[in-house]
Design a protein around this motif. Structure first.
Motif, PDB file in Angstrom:
ATOM      1  N   TYR A  38     109.903 -31.275  76.278  1.00  0.00           N
ATOM      2  CA  TYR A  38     108.985 -31.668  77.352  1.00  0.00           C
ATOM      3  C   TYR A  38     108.340 -33.018  77.025  1.00  0.00           C
ATOM      4  N   GLY A  39     107.618 -33.571  78.009  1.00  0.00           N
ATOM      5  CA  GLY A  39     106.804 -34.748  77.757  1.00  0.00           C
ATOM      6  C   GLY A  39     107.096 -35.941  78.638  1.00  0.00           C
ATOM      7  N   ASN A  64     109.535 -33.630  82.082  1.00  0.00           N
ATOM      8  CA  ASN A  64     108.784 -32.481  82.578  1.00  0.00           C
ATOM      9  C   ASN A  64     107.579 -32.239  81.679  1.00  0.00           C
ATOM     10  N   ASP A  65     106.481 -31.737  82.274  1.00  0.00           N
ATOM     11  CA  ASP A  65     105.372 -31.326  81.422  1.00  0.00           C
ATOM     12  C   ASP A  65     105.708 -29.960  80.815  1.00  0.00           C
TER      13      ASP A  65
END
Length: 385
Positions: free
Chosen positions: A332-333, A336-337
């Motif tokens: 993630y990051g 996408n969160d």
């Protein structure tokens, strides 16, 4: 290898650095001139302890590659030992100092059925009764890989590169801690072979990365090959800058830990946690990824990745053990969160045979199933390294 520059380089290290780790420590023994025995006199079972403890010079070790990201293949490594493990143990006993592993130079190579290949040279050396540990490596590789990224569908690309690494760790007093610098350089060329991952907005195909960082290791395992109790942890902070020979500026922070808890005489619970975090202008192929048995390396890849895994082992006999495992992870990051990122899961089982009792070295197979792949792995000792 925590650089994560290229997924196939981890396969090459299974041939090269895996050999170094496999012989980086052993219980005390005694060198002798007796004929090598391949069956243990204690139980009459097939056993390579005598051969491994007394081997000196060149040792050829083949490796079978089964990684879904690059396909099936073969590798071979040739390790050159400055002295046998028994000689190192006798020297330590005579000097009154602790046991130090023998110095090893390894030449290795690997190739898979999708055209990925690599070759390299590595050297492991210790001084002052294992107070100082040096590891250096250089390798050349070509890989055919898939990048998923924002679209979550595979886009094939080629990665060519030359890798160089230097590391020197120092034991902290008489503790179980080691600390020291690690330098990594990677000169790479990338090319998408079909659909281009346009979300990357690639500035060019040629990239040079130079990273300097700090590594901290902690190790209380009762056996480095196939532990029954104890903990291993590594913490790493690396900083890629132009001053270190690269053209990309980014940071990487990695932490991994494994612990083995004996629930009874025959049941061992293993727990694993792994976190990899990055910031700055990190190349797409070097982004952290979810690393689980049964999950193709690089399938879940983003700015950060976290993994947790559980393994339960039953030592059926002194020689044979069976195990089951399950794990989950997220990348993630950037795309996408954390809450919206897909969760990668896997489940599997395996077995081990204690092939070298005096070293605690086992050999076996793990079979795993993930959301998108099925895979099997030939394992030397624990799958966690």
């Amino acid at each position: 290898m925590q650089a994560h520059f290229a997924l196939p380089f981890r396969t090459l290290t299974a041939v090269i650095l895996g050999l170094l780790l496999a012989f980086a420590g052993a219980p005390q023994g005694h060198a002798n001139d007796k004929p090598i025995q391949f069956f243990d006199p204690e139980d009459g079972k097939l056993d390579l302890s005598d051969f491994l403890l007394n081997h000196k010079g060149a040792l050829v070790v083949p490796t079978i590659i089964t990684e879904p990201a690059i396909g099936y293949g073969l590798g071979v490594g040739m390790a050159f030992f400055s002295q046998s493990i028994s000689e190192a143990a006798a020297e330590a006993k005579n000097s009154g100092k602790g046991m130090a592993p023998p110095n090893i130079t390894v030449l290795g190579g690997a190739k898979t059925d999708n055209g990925t290949w690599g070759a390299g040279l590595a050297h492991f050396h210790t001084w002052d009764a294992d107070r100082y540990r040096y590891l250096g490596a250089i390798a050349k590789m070509h890989a055919n890989l898939d990048y998923y990224g924002q679209s979550s569908r595979p886009r094939g690309y080629e990665l060519d590169g030359v890798f160089f690494m230097q590391q020197l760790l120092t034991r902290v007093g008489d503790s179980h801690w080691y600390v020291g610098p690690r330098y990594v350089y990677f000169d790479s060329n990338t090319r998408f072979t079909g659909e281009v991952a346009n979300e990357l907005n690639l500035p060019g195909r040629d990239l040079k990365i130079g990273k300097l960082g700090l590594v901290v290791d902690y190790d209380t395992r009762d056996n480095m090959f196939y532990p029954s109790r104890g903990t291993y942890a590594e913490f790493e902070a690396q900083f890629a800058r132009g001053a270190f020979g690269g053209k990309q500026d980014f940071n990487q922070y990695n932490a991994r830990g494994y612990t083995w808890l004996p629930l009874s005489e025959k049941w061992i619970l293993g727990l694993r946690a792994d976190g990899r975090f990055s910031s700055g202008d990190i190349p797409f192929y070097a982004q952290p990824y979810v690393d689980l048995r049964g999950v193709s390396k690089g399938r879940y890849q983003d700015q950060n990745a976290i993994v947790t895994e559980l393994e339960l082992r039953w030592d059926v006999t002194p020689r044979w053990s069976v195990l089951g495992f399950t794990g989950a992870g997220k990348a993630y990051g950037k795309w996408n969160d954390f809450s919206s990122a897909s969760t990668a899961t896997s489940v599997g089982a395996g077995f081990r045979y204690l092939i070298a009792r005096k070293l605690g070295l086992s050999l076996g197979i793990d079979v795993a199933r993930g959301k998108d792949d099925n895979a099997f792995y030939i394992q030397i000792g624990s799958a966690w390294r």
